[in-house]
Design an enzyme around this catalytic site. Sequence first.
Site, mmCIF file in Angstrom:
data_model
loop_
_atom_site.group_PDB
_atom_site.id
_atom_site.type_symbol
_atom_site.label_atom_id
_atom_site.label_comp_id
_atom_site.label_asym_id
_atom_site.label_seq_id
_atom_site.Cartn_x
_atom_site.Cartn_y
_atom_site.Cartn_z
ATOM 1 N N CYS A 250 3.859 7.281 -8.547
ATOM 2 C CA CYS A 250 3.078 8.442 -8.971
ATOM 3 C C CYS A 250 2.814 9.321 -7.746
ATOM 4 C CB CYS A 250 1.758 7.954 -9.561
ATOM 5 S SG CYS A 250 0.861 6.939 -8.397
ATOM 6 N N HIS B 246 2.272 -2.833 -4.200
ATOM 7 C CA HIS B 246 2.736 -4.182 -4.544
ATOM 8 C C HIS B 246 4.244 -4.175 -4.712
ATOM 9 C CE1 HIS B 246 -1.518 -5.255 -5.952
ATOM 10 N NE2 HIS B 246 -1.272 -5.834 -4.799
ATOM 11 N N HIS C 95 -5.735 3.775 -3.543
ATOM 12 C CA HIS C 95 -6.886 3.563 -4.425
ATOM 13 C C HIS C 95 -8.220 3.482 -3.691
ATOM 14 C CE1 HIS C 95 -5.093 -0.731 -4.670
ATOM 15 N NE2 HIS C 95 -5.772 -0.582 -3.576
ATOM 16 N N HIS D 68 -11.577 -4.986 -8.839
ATOM 17 C CA HIS D 68 -10.393 -4.222 -8.426
ATOM 18 C C HIS D 68 -10.775 -3.323 -7.241
ATOM 19 C CE1 HIS D 68 -7.272 -1.171 -8.392
ATOM 20 N NE2 HIS D 68 -6.520 -2.002 -9.097
ATOM 21 N N GLU E 58 -10.010 -0.381 -6.338
ATOM 22 C CA GLU E 58 -10.407 1.005 -6.660
ATOM 23 C C GLU E 58 -11.846 1.031 -7.199
ATOM 24 O OE1 GLU E 58 -7.915 3.392 -9.389
ATOM 25 O OE2 GLU E 58 -9.762 4.395 -9.974
ATOM 26 N N THR F 92 -9.139 5.072 -12.679
ATOM 27 C CA THR F 92 -8.060 6.011 -13.035
ATOM 28 C C THR F 92 -6.993 5.411 -13.952
ATOM 29 O OG1 THR F 92 -6.903 5.418 -11.006
ATOM 30 C CG2 THR F 92 -8.278 7.392 -10.935
ATOM 31 N N CYS G 243 -6.348 8.941 -14.915
ATOM 32 C CA CYS G 243 -5.142 9.637 -14.463
ATOM 33 C C CYS G 243 -4.041 9.266 -15.450
ATOM 34 C CB CYS G 243 -4.793 9.166 -13.054
ATOM 35 S SG CYS G 243 -3.131 9.571 -12.560
ATOM 36 N N SER H 1 4.061 -6.898 -8.875
ATOM 37 C CA SER H 1 3.379 -5.661 -9.274
ATOM 38 C C SER H 1 2.954 -5.768 -10.729
ATOM 39 C CB SER H 1 4.331 -4.473 -9.083
ATOM 40 O OG SER H 1 3.995 -3.431 -9.968
ATOM 41 N N ASN I 223 1.696 -3.548 -12.733
ATOM 42 C CA ASN I 223 2.097 -2.463 -13.632
ATOM 43 C C ASN I 223 3.588 -2.539 -13.946
ATOM 44 O OD1 ASN I 223 3.629 -0.108 -12.238
ATOM 45 N ND2 ASN I 223 2.097 -0.737 -10.741
#
Length: 289
Positions: A16, A45, A77, A127, A129, A165, A193, A221, A223
């Site tokens: 991103c 990651h 983050h 987390h 963030e 986000t 986001c 990772s 995600n």
Amino acid sequence: MPSAPIIEVAAHAGVCYGVERALSMAHEAAASAPAPVQTLGPLIHNPLVVRELGEAGVGLADTLDEAPAGSVIIRAHGVVPAVIDEARRRGLAVIDATCPYVKRVHKAAERLVDQGYQLIVVGESGHPEVEGIMGHADGRAHVVSTPDDLATLELERRVGVVVQTTQTQAALAAVVSALLTRVDEVRVVNTICSATQERQASAAALAGRADVMVVVGGKNSGNTRRLAEICSARCAATHHIEDASELDAAWFAGAVLIGVTAGASTPAAHIERAVARIRELTGGADDVR
Ligand code: SF4
């Protein structure tokens, strides 16, 4: 002779804006910031990226104690402000690569606390963030991930809400509607986001049409693994790879459409390497973006 398959990269795939920016700041720092240059925690990651950064002169320190001199890079983050203050106090140069969208959450949290709202942060407790957001709330915030988490909280009459986000609109809406039944005023700043949702939606759409899906990104990772799960649910021939060298020609036999997507921690160059290798293995397929 059968025609070569089409390779299609998902409309939203790979790093991103915030992570791309952090990566380029890290590479610039390697060339110009006081050495040694190190990220505070892995920048993303993705073991390949961490290795590439190391080769470019950007090391890794898990804590400030592991960074006795030179420069530290703050990840996209963000961190609690005390960490930046402490790094400066120790004489380290600080390169703050916190994503501007994460900074927007910090500012919203500060503003709501200043205006006297009790702050609720919708997100994942622990987390980094979320920890960073909490650090901007003067110790007056609570983290909530579902409406159930509100049950044990003593709520004030005026509550302000910000959100991690990467959370979903559904998670935010569920907490806000539960709050509305308990307090007089709810002030919401929607700080989600769209990058994560866009990647998931376009991976799902492509996997629904593709014969084979290749998901590129770190096995560590979260995600990227989530993208692989989304694709597997729609395309049984889904393969999660970290590097183009793992691709196998047998996966693509008989395929007409090969889909490619990548997690938010996968740089564009890694996607391009995977597409180039698939093209080699399948005898020159077209690629469509
Ligand atoms: S997901 Fe959004 S908020 Fe997070 S780093 Fe990327 S652009 Fe920034």
